[in-house]
Design a protein around this motif. Structure first.
Motif, short mmCIF file in Angstrom:
data_model
loop_
_atom_site.label_atom_id
_atom_site.label_comp_id
_atom_site.label_asym_id
_atom_site.label_seq_id
_atom_site.Cartn_x
_atom_site.Cartn_y
_atom_site.Cartn_z
N ALA A 97 -1.99 -1.93 13.16
CA ALA A 97 -2.94 -1.66 13.44
C ALA A 97 -3.23 -1.19 11.56
O ALA A 97 -4.22 -1.37 11.36
CB ALA A 97 -2.94 0.00 13.72
N VAL A 98 -2.47 -1.20 10.69
CA VAL A 98 -2.44 -0.51 9.72
C VAL A 98 -2.44 -1.70 8.41
O VAL A 98 -2.66 -1.62 7.59
CB VAL A 98 -1.89 1.16 9.31
CG1 VAL A 98 -2.99 2.02 10.06
CG2 VAL A 98 -0.42 0.91 9.22
N ALA A 99 -1.26 -2.07 8.78
CA ALA A 99 -0.59 -3.22 8.21
C ALA A 99 -0.41 -4.66 8.39
O ALA A 99 1.12 -4.97 8.48
CB ALA A 99 -0.09 -2.72 7.35
N PRO A 100 -1.50 -5.55 9.16
CA PRO A 100 -0.59 -6.23 9.85
C PRO A 100 -0.79 -7.64 9.94
O PRO A 100 0.22 -8.77 9.70
CB PRO A 100 -2.97 -7.08 10.31
CG PRO A 100 -3.92 -6.10 9.35
CD PRO A 100 -3.02 -5.22 9.10
N GLU A 101 -0.17 -7.84 8.22
CA GLU A 101 -0.05 -8.62 7.55
C GLU A 101 1.90 -8.12 6.32
O GLU A 101 2.10 -8.96 5.71
CB GLU A 101 -0.90 -9.09 5.45
CG GLU A 101 -2.07 -9.75 6.07
CD GLU A 101 -2.23 -10.83 7.38
OE1 GLU A 101 -1.59 -11.57 7.01
OE2 GLU A 101 -3.12 -10.72 8.49
#
Length: 141
Positions: free
Chosen positions: A91-95
């Motif tokens: 949700a906050v760091a998709p990569e």
């Protein structure tokens, strides 16, 4: 490169603590009284060769991390918590790059369903998570 140790208990705490001890940039994600203790006192690692307490930034969730492109997540939560942890991370760091420290056959598959860069590590690290009681006695968690 910065390491984000998600689940700073027995394995994640030792790995994150040792990395910080040796000069690496580390943030730990912990919860409850353990999070409070790390924020207050630092992350304590006891080993046969001695005890070290390292000051590390500690947060309660991935949403509290100021994510950078060079972050590597060291996933050390218990297997039953993997899916929820991965969802909150995505949700906050998709990569994010995710390294699984859990020695479980399903953890990596769950991570691969959510992230492009996933790595497994076979952890050979006999550890325990010690908890200090208010009377200064220690017991395993």
């Amino acid at each position: 490169m910065r390491f984000v140790s998600y689940g700073a208990g027995a394995v994640g705490g030792v790995v994150g603590g040792r990395l910080a001890e040796h000069g690496h940039d580390v943030v730990v994600i912990a919860r409850g009284p353990h999070l409070d203790a790390i924020r207050r006192d630092g992350l304590r690692v006891e080993c046969p060769d001695g005890v070290v307490t390292v000051p590390v930034p500690a947060v309660g969730s991935p949403a509290e991390v100021e994510w950078r492109d060079d972050d590597v997540v060291l996933l050390g939560v218990k297997s039953q918590d993997t899916v929820a942890a991965l969802e909150s991370l995505r949700a906050v760091a998709p990569e994010a790059t995710v390294v699984c420290l859990q020695n479980g056959v399903e953890n990596e598959r769950q991570a691969l369903r959510r992230f492009e860069r996933v790595y497994a590590i076979c952890v050979m690290l006999p550890t325990g998570h010690l908890v200090w009681a208010s009377d200064n006695t220690v017991f395993g968690a």
